[in-house]
Structure formats: structure tokens, C-alpha cells
Design a protein around this motif. Sequence first.
Motif, short mmCIF file in Angstrom:
data_model
loop_
_atom_site.label_atom_id
_atom_site.label_comp_id
_atom_site.label_asym_id
_atom_site.label_seq_id
_atom_site.Cartn_x
_atom_site.Cartn_y
_atom_site.Cartn_z
N PHE A 144 56.16 94.25 50.36
CA PHE A 144 56.31 92.84 50.72
C PHE A 144 55.43 92.45 51.91
O PHE A 144 55.57 91.35 52.43
N THR A 145 54.53 93.37 52.31
CA THR A 145 53.69 93.09 53.47
C THR A 145 52.86 91.82 53.30
O THR A 145 52.82 90.97 54.20
N LEU A 194 60.10 88.95 60.83
CA LEU A 194 61.19 89.92 60.61
C LEU A 194 60.81 90.92 59.52
O LEU A 194 61.15 92.10 59.60
N MET A 195 60.10 90.46 58.47
CA MET A 195 59.70 91.35 57.40
C MET A 195 58.60 92.31 57.85
O MET A 195 58.44 93.40 57.29
N LEU A 196 57.83 91.90 58.85
CA LEU A 196 56.80 92.79 59.41
C LEU A 196 57.36 93.78 60.42
O LEU A 196 56.69 94.73 60.79
N THR A 197 58.59 93.54 60.85
CA THR A 197 59.18 94.39 61.88
C THR A 197 59.20 95.88 61.51
O THR A 197 58.88 96.73 62.35
N PRO A 198 59.58 96.27 60.27
CA PRO A 198 59.56 97.71 59.94
C PRO A 198 58.20 98.35 60.16
O PRO A 198 58.12 99.50 60.62
N LEU A 199 57.12 97.63 59.84
CA LEU A 199 55.78 98.18 60.01
C LEU A 199 55.44 98.35 61.49
O LEU A 199 54.93 99.39 61.92
N PRO A 226 56.81 90.64 40.35
CA PRO A 226 56.84 89.17 40.45
C PRO A 226 55.55 88.61 41.02
O PRO A 226 54.87 89.25 41.81
N SER A 227 55.24 87.43 40.60
CA SER A 227 54.10 86.74 41.17
C SER A 227 54.34 86.47 42.65
O SER A 227 55.41 86.08 43.08
N LEU A 228 53.29 86.70 43.44
CA LEU A 228 53.41 86.51 44.88
C LEU A 228 53.78 85.08 45.22
O LEU A 228 54.63 84.82 46.07
N TRP A 229 53.15 84.13 44.51
CA TRP A 229 53.41 82.73 44.82
C TRP A 229 54.83 82.33 44.43
O TRP A 229 55.50 81.59 45.17
N ILE A 230 55.31 82.80 43.28
CA ILE A 230 56.67 82.47 42.85
C ILE A 230 57.68 83.05 43.83
O ILE A 230 58.64 82.38 44.24
N PHE A 231 57.46 84.30 44.22
CA PHE A 231 58.38 84.95 45.15
C PHE A 231 58.40 84.19 46.48
O PHE A 231 59.46 83.97 47.08
#
Length: 984
Positions: free
Chosen positions: A298-299, A313-318, A964-969
Motif C-alpha cells: 500500500f506504499t 499513518l500508512m507510511l509509518t511502518p516503513l 484492486p485498481s489503485l484509483w478505485i482503492f
Amino acid sequence: MNPFLHPRWIFFSTVLPQLTLFIIYYNAFQVFGMQLDEKTISIWYIYGFSFLGIIIAQTAYAAYSTYHSKPVNGVWSVATVAIYLFLLLSYYLQAKNLVPRSVPDWIQGVTDVQSFMGMFIFPAILHAIIVAVVHFTDKKLDKANTRYHFWAVLAIPLSIYLSINLLVPFLNKAFSYKFSEFAMTILMSVVIISALFWLFRVVYLAYLNNKFPYLHKILEVLFIGAFPLLGLLLSAELDNPLGNFQSYWFFSFAVLAAIILIIPSSNLKSYKTRFIHFLLKAFVFPYTMYFLIVFMPFTPLSVILVIVGVGLLMLTPLILFLIHSQQLYQDYDYLTKKYSSTLLFTSFLIAVAIIPLAFSLNTYYDRIQLHKGLDYLYSSDYNENKNTPNPNSISATLHHIENFKIRRNRDWFNFDNNAIPLLDSFYKWLVLDNMTLSESKINLLNNVFVGENMPKSEKTWRIWNQNINQNRNFETGKGDNTVKIDSTKITSVFDPTQNAWRTQVDLVLHNAKNGFGRREYATFFDLPEGAFISNYYLYVGEEKVEALLAEKKTALWVYRQIVNTRKDPGILYYNDKGKIGFRVFPFIRNEYRKTGFEILHAEPFELQLDDYTTVFLGNENDVNYININLSSNMNAAPNCVNVEENSGIEGIKTLKTSNPNYISESELQDLKTITRKPYYHFVLDNSKYGGIGKEKYIERIENFVSNNPLQNSLESKYTVVDFEVNELRKNWKDDYLNKTNKGGFFLEKAIKRIWLENYLENLTIETSQKSTQPIIVVVSDELEDGVWTGSLHEWKKYVPEGFEFYELASNNRIMLQNFEHFKMLGEPVDKIAIKKVKQITKNEKTYFLPISTKNGITLPITEFEKKEEITSADIENFEKLPKYSQALALQNLNETMALYPTQAEKRWLEQVQKSFTARILTPVTTFMVLETEVQRKALLKKQEEVLSGKRLLDLTDARRSSEPSLWIFMAIFGILFLIKYRKI
């Protein structure tokens, strides 16, 4: 050498993931490649050889750099990003062509072709970006440089916002939709790569320079402590859109890791204290690695979602991984002044392994307990209570498995995802061998060991499947009543080489409905003893297709998937009650289809195929054919057949087998009947709920015995039942009262133990006058809770008096029940009936057979062969037998497995293999006609998985989960967040 530049990272980030990806797609191509056209196959070859070439090149470069102790070159990072970005973009543009719609979803599910491409490519891209950051970053951070980085990072969300709001509308107006989509894909990819580069660069510079110590510490607190906890809380608030992280373990490790990582290592002056701190960081490192792996795909999405806040927040694990890794390296480098590298590395590995090892051991314990529970339920020795599982562990495991069945709520704005990413997959692999347990097995296990029904969530696929597949019940489901047998052709001959009749049943099926929609023909019919299905065919279009004989569980699973995709399957199988299930699909309006099967049988009999069609097999009207067989084979095999006059039709001969273990219908009618000496066998409920009235039960038994004496009866026996079965002796009342109530009422094991014990005892009697029969009386106020796992058709010859028993109910009522359907209401009776049986002496042994037997019957088994494993010699000897003798041997093996379930797990593969060898349908195999070679390959691949797993596990429904499509997600996640935000 900078740790991020060590070439060993290429093996972990690039070579291993892409080798896995290559194997997955290679296996997929092996299954459905022949269904693709030449152009698509050439594209597969281009991608395949490209990936293989890249893997070889990366491996060679990593090996060369490692051997010469050279760091990874900056040019390599740029080339890697460019190459993989090109491959990803071209893959997404060609994805629909690589796997066209002609390949069914269930076949893709068999091959795991739906696996995310990004999951295996992004690690290489991220590693290359980090290498580029280290190579192309000025290590000095002055005021001008700081301002430069600030504006570069700020430009990232701004460029995304402007692209979406200005550039996309312009491109849509100026160019075609295809070009616009292509251009935006390239632009967003470049923006995402640039964003990650600058973001990593800022983090890297912050750690290299201490000019802003307070900012440094604030960033640490945010990315190590605040953001991980905030992310877990937000995930729960948004109904787990990316996975279920609500376990207290995740929050506990988040807090623990934050405390450990925030404590500055530089403040710890003692080497011993610093070493302990290093080990604590290593201990929580799996927590950091887990979230890095989960969120890595999901990066790109996280970079785009920076504009709505949650992207950070989604970048936090990295970022947490970079901080955590850097601290570990600094500690390691510092501690090498005091300790050896070997000691430090070994200690690091031990500390890192604690959490994964603890989880693995706990999961493996669940596997052991679940397998113990399944074996005890379906494969235990009736005379023993060995290897009973831990009821608490069984309960927890079943709840975990049940959670896998919970589907996402179908509300558009509620994306509840109950799965724990990766960990649930590991759990399914280790505990369930990538299979599952059916609802019935889960409920039975919970009933036996916990003593109550398994709670069901309203969100399970169970109800959904029942609604859309109400005719797909392979045990009782009937097909559409518009599809019926239009005509039949029966060809019967006696085959002296088989010592049996061979009858070909040819059918024409017709769908009389004129409306739209596809229909299915489905029926169940009974075969008499000594009759076996030995072949099956179905016309697919104008082609006659011979059936494939496959393992039953796999074939039924494949049939269900094919029917859902509306292709052409036909199937013949045994259901749990010993009936033959026969299904053909699909039928369009007014369509005729031809099908048929062959039956080997001992003597002529009448076969009722469905509610409308009855045929006679073994008809002697084809006199010339029979006479030819007589003249050509009687001298060669004079003992194979008996020739008798057929009463009522002068001049026509009847042929029948002379198998010494087969008793014909006419012979059965001449047998004498006897009454075996009866005795009462009381079965006492000791379960958690049903065994609470023990004093009342004892009083009922005493009243019953005094009011219903048996003439010439033996001494009564008593068996107490919970999830264990124990026979009570002389002091049965005291022993029963002292038993602790536990678990469920495992009635089946108790009853089969009584039957088997009685059958074996009667095998050793000297005269029939000493033979006995148990009159089973069940004493329980919760009889409906008695656990029964299957049907009883294999036991009919071994319980000649039948399956009736008596329920001793409240108020001393006597209810006549039957174990085949005892959960229905019984019939009240005033007295106990003693049944008669037929007696025959053959082969110097006495047998007792049911008096209700109408057709011929094979004699019960008297010698039970027990084997630990099958050998090549067994198969060779089996192959030498005539086909009908092979069928009888398979029947004996099936009855052995029913009477001695401990043999079932060991000899299941033997039964499957011998069924394949003889090409005879058995309860563990299925005849199935498939439309294409692709379906056949997919079935065989799935069959390999089943035959290598545990016999008692079940298969999950295949549902495609394409990337899934990136844009749809992005759109769904953004809308979801805004809705939740407005609610707050």
C-alpha cells in the motif's frame, strides 16, 4: 560500509520475492496456458524470460558485490527503479490480456494467480530508493538545504492535488481516455517514486545531523509511539479496512516497542545495559517487520493519501522500520568494541526469533489439538478413549476457524475485514493445510468437547451459500424438476472373466422448460449389495467424453466451482447415506443431452433411477449374446458361472455369480430365522447438560427393568457417555454418581462400540444358541443433543436386528427410536420387541443377516486386515485380480475402515489409489466429466493438495481476489474516511 548498501539486501528484497513470483506464475501457466491464444502465450513468454533474466542478473550482481565486499552502486538503484517501474506499468496495462475472462476464477484460485504483483516488486523498488537516498544525499544539512528539502516535501501532496484537479480534466478533454489513463499512470508513478525518495531523504538527514535535536526527538516520538497507536485506533474506528489489528497483542507490542526505542541508547553507559537494550530492540523487531510487510503493497496508495492525512499513518511502518534498523545497527557497531560479532549476531537471532517462535508453537499446538479432536471424532478406536484433546483449546481453535468464514458486510460503506493479514494465512497453512472445516464438523466438534452448539455469526458465507446454492447440496439436493430422463437403453451381458454382470445404462436427458436460465439434472439412487459403478461418460456437444476418476472431496469442490461458472460438468458419487448421486449441468431450454454409466453386479436387479424412471439390469432377452458367452467361455472357466432354468420363461437361461461370499436373493429367501438371546445395554448421559439428573436416571432404570423383564436374558450392561465412553461394572450406580459431568453426549461412539463388541463376540460362539443381541436403552433428558457424525449404511450387515433402540424418557415413558433419524420424535410403546434375524452357515462360519434384506448381499467381514501403510506389492497383487474381485476388495476395505476408524486415516490413500487402479467408484472417489483439459489439470493440481493434507479437512470456496485498481482503492478509502470524519 553503510548497512543499507550491503549487497545481501538484494537477495532479500529482490531475488527471493521475485523468484517466488516467477514460480507462482509458472505454475499458473502450466495449468491454463493451453487455453490461451498464441499472442497471449507470447506475452507470457516475454514476461517470463524478462523476470528470469532480471533475477539471474540481480543474483549475479549481489553475489559479485558480496564476494568483493563492495557496496551497492548508485547506478544500480536508478536502473532497478526504472526497470521495475516499466515492468509494473506494462503489467497493469496487459493484466487483462495475460489472464483473459475465458479462464474461470476458480482455476485462477487453484493456481494462486491472483497474488499481488506489487507485493513482490515493491520490496526491490523501496530498497533501490533507499540506496539512491544514501548515494545522492549531501550529508551536511545547512539552513538553505533545510529550506530546499522542506519545499520539495511540500510539493508532493500539492502536485498530487493539482494533477487530480487540473491535469486529469485537461487530458480527458484533449486526448482519448486510454491515453489519459496511461499518462496519469506514468505521472503518478513518477510522483510516488519522487515522494518516497524525498521522504526517506528527510528521515535519513534527520538521523545524520543533530542540529535540530528537539525536532529529531519529536519525530521519533511521533513515528515510534504516537502514529502506530493512532493507526491501530483509526483502523478499529474505520472497521478494519486493511485487516483486523484489534488484538490486545498489537497494542501491547506497540507500547512496548515505543518504550524500548524511545529510550536513547547513548544514555546507557554500561556495555551490559546497552547489550540488554540491544536484545530488547531485537525482541520487538518482528513487530516492526510485520507491519512493514503488511503495508508495503500500500506504499503508493499511502503517498497519494497524504493529501487527506491518513497517508502519513500508512507510511509509518516503513519509517519505523528505518528508525528501528538504524538503531539496531548503531548498537551493534558500538557493542562490537566489547563483544564478538558472533555473540552479537547469535544473540540477535535468538531475540528476534522469540515472538515468531512463540506464535508458531502456539499455532502448532492448535493444529495438534484440532487433529486430535478430528481423529477422536471420526477415526478413534471405539474401545478406547486415547488422545482426547484439550476442550478449551478446541473451543478457541474452532472460534478462530469460524472467524475465517465471516464475510465482509455487504453495506457499501462498511468494509469490515475480520482477517489478520499474513498471520491468518500462516494459521490456515499450519493448522488447516490451507483448507478449512465445514460448518457441520465445526458444530460436531464443539458439541462433543464443549457440550453446546457453535455460535454462528450473521456475517458468515454459510447463509449466503445456502440461498444461492440450495440445489447444490451434494447429500440430499435434487435438481430442477423440468429436467427428466427422456429415454433409456439398457445393455446387459454376463462377463465370465469378471464372474459378474456388466450392464451399460445409456440415458437421454431432456430439459422441457421453454424459459431462460440453465438447469441441472440431479438424482439419488440405491445400488444393491454387490453392484458397483465402473465407468461413466457424458456428451459435451457432439463429443463423447469419458469421465475422470478423482478423489471425492476434490471433485465435488471442482463441480461446485464449474457450475457457478456455467460450464459442462457431470458427476457420479456416493453420498453419506450410501446412495449414488448423479448430476449433469447445464441444460438450456428444450435441450437434450446424452450420458451413461456402466454397472458391475452380481445378479439381475431392478434400478430406480429417479421418481419417474425404473429399469431392469440383467435382462435375459439378449439370448444370442448370452449363448455366445456360454459357448466361448464355459470350457475356459467352468466354475465362473452357474446356469439355471429361468422359471416362467421356457428356453431362456439365467446367469449369476458363484462368488462364495455373495448370497443371492433366492438364497436369502430360503434361510431360516432365529431369535438371538437378548440383554439390556443401558447408555447413560454424563454430558455437561444432559447428565445433571443422575439420581432420576438410576430410578428410571430400576423401574424399567422391573416392569419390562426379558425372557432368558443375560445380565444387563451399563455404559456412561460424555465425550468419552466408559463401561460400568458391578458397582455401576456408585461409579455413575461419582462421574464428573463434562463436554457433550458422544452417543455415536458408545453405540458403535456396543455393536462392534457384540459382533466380534458372536463370531467366536460355538453354536447359534449362544448368540446374543443387545437391547439398547438410552437414558437422557437431552437425547436430541446426542452427537452423531455420519450415516450407518456400512453397518447394516453388522447390526442384523436393525438400528432401533429405546429412549427411557421422563415419567418412565418408553419411546421407540431409530439411530438413523433419532433426533425426530420417537414413537411411545408399551413393551419391548425382540427381533429375529436370518442365519446362514458358510465357509465353516455362522453369519446373522437382517431379516428385511430384499436383494442379494455380501457376507460380513470376519477377518479385519490392519496395515500401517500400503506397499507396491499390495498394489501389484491388487492389479492381478479380476475387476469384480477388485470391487469386492474395495468394498471390504471400506467396511473395515467403518468398523475400525483408526485404519481410516492410514488406509484412505490406499482406498483412493486402488479405486483409481480398478476404475471402480467408491465412497472416497468420484467419476467426473470435465469440459476442457484446463479443468482436468486444475482438478489434478487441487487433488495433489488434498491428498497431501489431512483427510478430515475440507476445501474452501474459490473466490477471486484480483489486485484492486489503485484509483478505485484510493477513492473508496478517501470517501470512507470523510464519512467517518463527518460522523465524528
